[in-house]
Design a protein around this motif. Structure first.
Motif, PDB file in Angstrom:
ATOM      1  N   GLY A 124       0.823  -1.213   0.000  1.00  0.00           N
ATOM      2  CA  GLY A 124       0.000   0.000   0.000  1.00  0.00           C
ATOM      3  C   GLY A 124       0.852   1.255   0.000  1.00  0.00           C
ATOM      4  N   PHE A 125       1.970   1.233   0.725  1.00  0.00           N
ATOM      5  CA  PHE A 125       2.879   2.374   0.731  1.00  0.00           C
ATOM      6  C   PHE A 125       3.507   2.557  -0.646  1.00  0.00           C
ATOM      7  CE2 PHE A 125       3.714   1.699   5.552  1.00  0.00           C
ATOM      8  CZ  PHE A 125       2.524   2.329   5.858  1.00  0.00           C
ATOM      9  N   HIS A 126       3.878   1.455  -1.296  1.00  0.00           N
ATOM     10  CA  HIS A 126       4.441   1.539  -2.653  1.00  0.00           C
ATOM     11  C   HIS A 126       3.416   2.155  -3.605  1.00  0.00           C
ATOM     12  CE1 HIS A 126       7.394  -2.019  -1.779  1.00  0.00           C
ATOM     13  NE2 HIS A 126       7.810  -0.896  -1.243  1.00  0.00           N
ATOM     14  N   ALA A 127       2.171   1.715  -3.507  1.00  0.00           N
ATOM     15  CA  ALA A 127       1.113   2.252  -4.375  1.00  0.00           C
ATOM     16  C   ALA A 127       0.898   3.744  -4.107  1.00  0.00           C
ATOM     17  CB  ALA A 127      -0.185   1.478  -4.170  1.00  0.00           C
ATOM     18  N   ALA A 128       0.999   4.154  -2.844  1.00  0.00           N
ATOM     19  CA  ALA A 128       0.833   5.567  -2.504  1.00  0.00           C
ATOM     20  C   ALA A 128       1.961   6.408  -3.096  1.00  0.00           C
ATOM     21  CB  ALA A 128       0.765   5.739  -0.987  1.00  0.00           C
ATOM     22  N   VAL A 129       3.182   5.884  -3.068  1.00  0.00           N
ATOM     23  CA  VAL A 129       4.316   6.592  -3.686  1.00  0.00           C
ATOM     24  C   VAL A 129       4.038   6.798  -5.174  1.00  0.00           C
ATOM     25  CG1 VAL A 129       6.749   6.420  -4.332  1.00  0.00           C
ATOM     26  CG2 VAL A 129       6.045   5.815  -2.020  1.00  0.00           C
ATOM     27  N   ALA A 130       3.620   5.735  -5.845  1.00  0.00           N
ATOM     28  CA  ALA A 130       3.336   5.822  -7.282  1.00  0.00           C
ATOM     29  C   ALA A 130       2.219   6.832  -7.549  1.00  0.00           C
ATOM     30  CB  ALA A 130       2.953   4.444  -7.829  1.00  0.00           C
ATOM     31  N   ALA A 131       1.179   6.834  -6.722  1.00  0.00           N
ATOM     32  CA  ALA A 131       0.072   7.772  -6.912  1.00  0.00           C
ATOM     33  C   ALA A 131       0.552   9.213  -6.755  1.00  0.00           C
ATOM     34  CB  ALA A 131      -1.051   7.471  -5.925  1.00  0.00           C
ATOM     35  N   GLY A 132       1.336   9.468  -5.733  1.00  0.00           N
ATOM     36  CA  GLY A 132       1.855  10.817  -5.520  1.00  0.00           C
ATOM     37  C   GLY A 132       2.740  11.283  -6.655  1.00  0.00           C
ATOM     38  N   MET A 133       3.591  10.386  -7.147  1.00  0.00           N
ATOM     39  CA  MET A 133       4.451  10.741  -8.280  1.00  0.00           C
ATOM     40  C   MET A 133       3.610  11.042  -9.511  1.00  0.00           C
ATOM     41  SD  MET A 133       7.639   8.125  -7.957  1.00  0.00           S
ATOM     42  CE  MET A 133       8.940   8.434  -6.783  1.00  0.00           C
ATOM     43  N   GLY A 134       2.617  10.217  -9.774  1.00  0.00           N
ATOM     44  CA  GLY A 134       1.745  10.445 -10.918  1.00  0.00           C
ATOM     45  C   GLY A 134       1.022  11.775 -10.830  1.00  0.00           C
ATOM     46  N   GLU A 135       0.540  12.125  -9.628  1.00  0.00           N
ATOM     47  CA  GLU A 135      -0.138  13.409  -9.434  1.00  0.00           C
ATOM     48  C   GLU A 135       0.805  14.577  -9.704  1.00  0.00           C
ATOM     49  OE1 GLU A 135      -1.381  13.158  -5.367  1.00  0.00           O
ATOM     50  OE2 GLU A 135      -2.921  11.648  -5.794  1.00  0.00           O
ATOM     51  N   GLU A 136       2.015  14.498  -9.165  1.00  0.00           N
ATOM     52  CA  GLU A 136       2.974  15.597  -9.341  1.00  0.00           C
ATOM     53  C   GLU A 136       3.385  15.735 -10.802  1.00  0.00           C
ATOM     54  OE1 GLU A 136       4.925  18.922  -8.029  1.00  0.00           O
ATOM     55  OE2 GLU A 136       3.612  17.652  -6.828  1.00  0.00           O
ATOM     56  N   LEU A 137       3.587  14.627 -11.485  1.00  0.00           N
ATOM     57  CA  LEU A 137       3.950  14.678 -12.905  1.00  0.00           C
ATOM     58  C   LEU A 137       2.802  15.253 -13.737  1.00  0.00           C
ATOM     59  CD1 LEU A 137       5.839  11.297 -13.128  1.00  0.00           C
ATOM     60  CD2 LEU A 137       6.852  13.572 -13.456  1.00  0.00           C
ATOM     61  N   ALA A 138       1.568  14.908 -13.395  1.00  0.00           N
ATOM     62  CA  ALA A 138       0.407  15.440 -14.117  1.00  0.00           C
ATOM     63  C   ALA A 138       0.285  16.948 -13.916  1.00  0.00           C
ATOM     64  CB  ALA A 138      -0.866  14.745 -13.653  1.00  0.00           C
ATOM     65  N   ASP A 139       0.748  17.444 -12.777  1.00  0.00           N
ATOM     66  CA  ASP A 139       0.687  18.875 -12.491  1.00  0.00           C
ATOM     67  C   ASP A 139       1.731  19.689 -13.257  1.00  0.00           C
ATOM     68  OD1 ASP A 139      -1.408  18.453 -10.781  1.00  0.00           O
ATOM     69  OD2 ASP A 139      -0.230  18.677  -8.933  1.00  0.00           O
ATOM     70  N   GLN A 140       2.615  19.045 -13.991  1.00  0.00           N
ATOM     71  CA  GLN A 140       3.683  19.770 -14.697  1.00  0.00           C
ATOM     72  C   GLN A 140       3.163  20.552 -15.902  1.00  0.00           C
ATOM     73  OE1 GLN A 140       6.731  20.194 -13.346  1.00  0.00           O
ATOM     74  NE2 GLN A 140       5.612  19.140 -11.729  1.00  0.00           N
ATOM     75  N   GLY A 141       2.013  20.200 -16.419  1.00  0.00           N
ATOM     76  CA  GLY A 141       1.417  20.965 -17.510  1.00  0.00           C
ATOM     77  C   GLY A 141       2.051  20.672 -18.857  1.00  0.00           C
ATOM     78  N   THR A 142       1.725  21.497 -19.824  1.00  0.00           N
ATOM     79  CA  THR A 142       2.118  21.255 -21.206  1.00  0.00           C
ATOM     80  C   THR A 142       3.582  21.584 -21.480  1.00  0.00           C
ATOM     81  OG1 THR A 142       1.364  23.457 -21.830  1.00  0.00           O
ATOM     82  CG2 THR A 142      -0.206  21.636 -22.079  1.00  0.00           C
ATOM     83  N   GLY A 143       4.259  22.278 -20.582  1.00  0.00           N
ATOM     84  CA  GLY A 143       5.656  22.632 -20.810  1.00  0.00           C
ATOM     85  C   GLY A 143       6.624  21.492 -20.574  1.00  0.00           C
ATOM     86  N   THR A 144       6.128  20.383 -20.030  1.00  0.00           N
ATOM     87  CA  THR A 144       6.978  19.234 -19.742  1.00  0.00           C
ATOM     88  C   THR A 144       6.364  17.978 -20.333  1.00  0.00           C
ATOM     89  OG1 THR A 144       7.714  20.239 -17.668  1.00  0.00           O
ATOM     90  CG2 THR A 144       8.060  17.882 -17.898  1.00  0.00           C
ATOM     91  N   ILE A 145       7.142  17.279 -21.148  1.00  0.00           N
ATOM     92  CA  ILE A 145       6.726  15.986 -21.684  1.00  0.00           C
ATOM     93  C   ILE A 145       7.266  14.923 -20.739  1.00  0.00           C
ATOM     94  CG2 ILE A 145       6.949  14.354 -23.590  1.00  0.00           C
ATOM     95  CD1 ILE A 145       7.435  16.890 -25.383  1.00  0.00           C
ATOM     96  N   VAL A 146       6.380  14.170 -20.126  1.00  0.00           N
ATOM     97  CA  VAL A 146       6.779  13.135 -19.174  1.00  0.00           C
ATOM     98  C   VAL A 146       7.083  11.864 -19.946  1.00  0.00           C
ATOM     99  CG1 VAL A 146       6.033  11.736 -17.213  1.00  0.00           C
ATOM    100  CG2 VAL A 146       5.414  14.169 -17.333  1.00  0.00           C
ATOM    101  N   ALA A 147       8.304  11.388 -19.800  1.00  0.00           N
ATOM    102  CA  ALA A 147       8.749  10.137 -20.417  1.00  0.00           C
ATOM    103  C   ALA A 147       9.715   9.488 -19.439  1.00  0.00           C
ATOM    104  CB  ALA A 147       9.414  10.416 -21.760  1.00  0.00           C
ATOM    105  N   VAL A 148       9.162   8.928 -18.354  1.00  0.00           N
ATOM    106  CA  VAL A 148       9.992   8.496 -17.228  1.00  0.00           C
ATOM    107  C   VAL A 148       9.584   7.119 -16.723  1.00  0.00           C
ATOM    108  CG1 VAL A 148       8.530   9.648 -15.506  1.00  0.00           C
ATOM    109  CG2 VAL A 148      10.924   9.222 -14.983  1.00  0.00           C
ATOM    110  N   ALA A 149      10.597   6.358 -16.345  1.00  0.00           N
ATOM    111  CA  ALA A 149      10.408   5.131 -15.581  1.00  0.00           C
ATOM    112  C   ALA A 149      11.042   5.382 -14.222  1.00  0.00           C
ATOM    113  CB  ALA A 149      11.072   3.941 -16.263  1.00  0.00           C
TER     114      ALA A 149
END
Length: 135
Positions: free
Chosen positions: A65-90
């Motif tokens: 559950g903690f691992h899933a929460a980390v992934a969720a938080g990262m996904g939220e922060e990356l989504a907040d980057q907007g159109t100026g950043t192309i996300v292509a990350v592992a």
């Protein structure tokens, strides 16, 4: 003048450590993570390393559950980057540190967001600060 979008990350960024610790009563919040950010295909991929370290946790059933929460938080922060950043990350989660009382999903979600912010700073430097206007 419109700037060219940047691709995140521009190069491997390894050993990003993020700590979310908030003392606001009992219980408080605590989470610590270490992750690597690797250039990848467009989008966001997340995995936990096979040799990922878990410190301070005697109740293994909480860890996924903690691992899933980390992934969720990262996904939220990356989504907040907007159109100026192309996300292509592992992202490869290398380790977490847990507090027996103060760790929870929210803490690890926030640590995930902080890890992304830290990786962005290591990739591009700190964001510009607003200029103080004199009146």
């Amino acid at each position: 003048m419109e700037l060219e979008p940047r691709t995140f990350p521009p190069h491997p960024i390894r050993g990003v450590r993020a700590v979310y610790a908030r003392q606001a009563g009992c219980p408080s919040d605590f989470a610590e993570i270490t992750a690597d950010f690797e250039p990848w295909e467009d989008g966001f991929a997340f995995e936990v390393a096979g040799n990922a370290v878990v410190k301070g946790c005697s109740w293994a059933e909480e860890v996924p559950g903690f691992h899933a929460a980390v992934a969720a938080g990262m996904g939220e922060e990356l989504a907040d980057q907007g159109t100026g950043t192309i996300v292509a990350v592992a992202v490869v989660l290398r380790g977490i540190r847990v507090h027996a009382v103060d760790s929870n999903d929210r803490s690890f979600r926030m640590a995930g967001r902080l890890a992304v912010r830290g990786a962005l700073i290591r990739a591009y430097g700190p964001p510009p600060r607003p200029k103080h206007r004199r009146t």
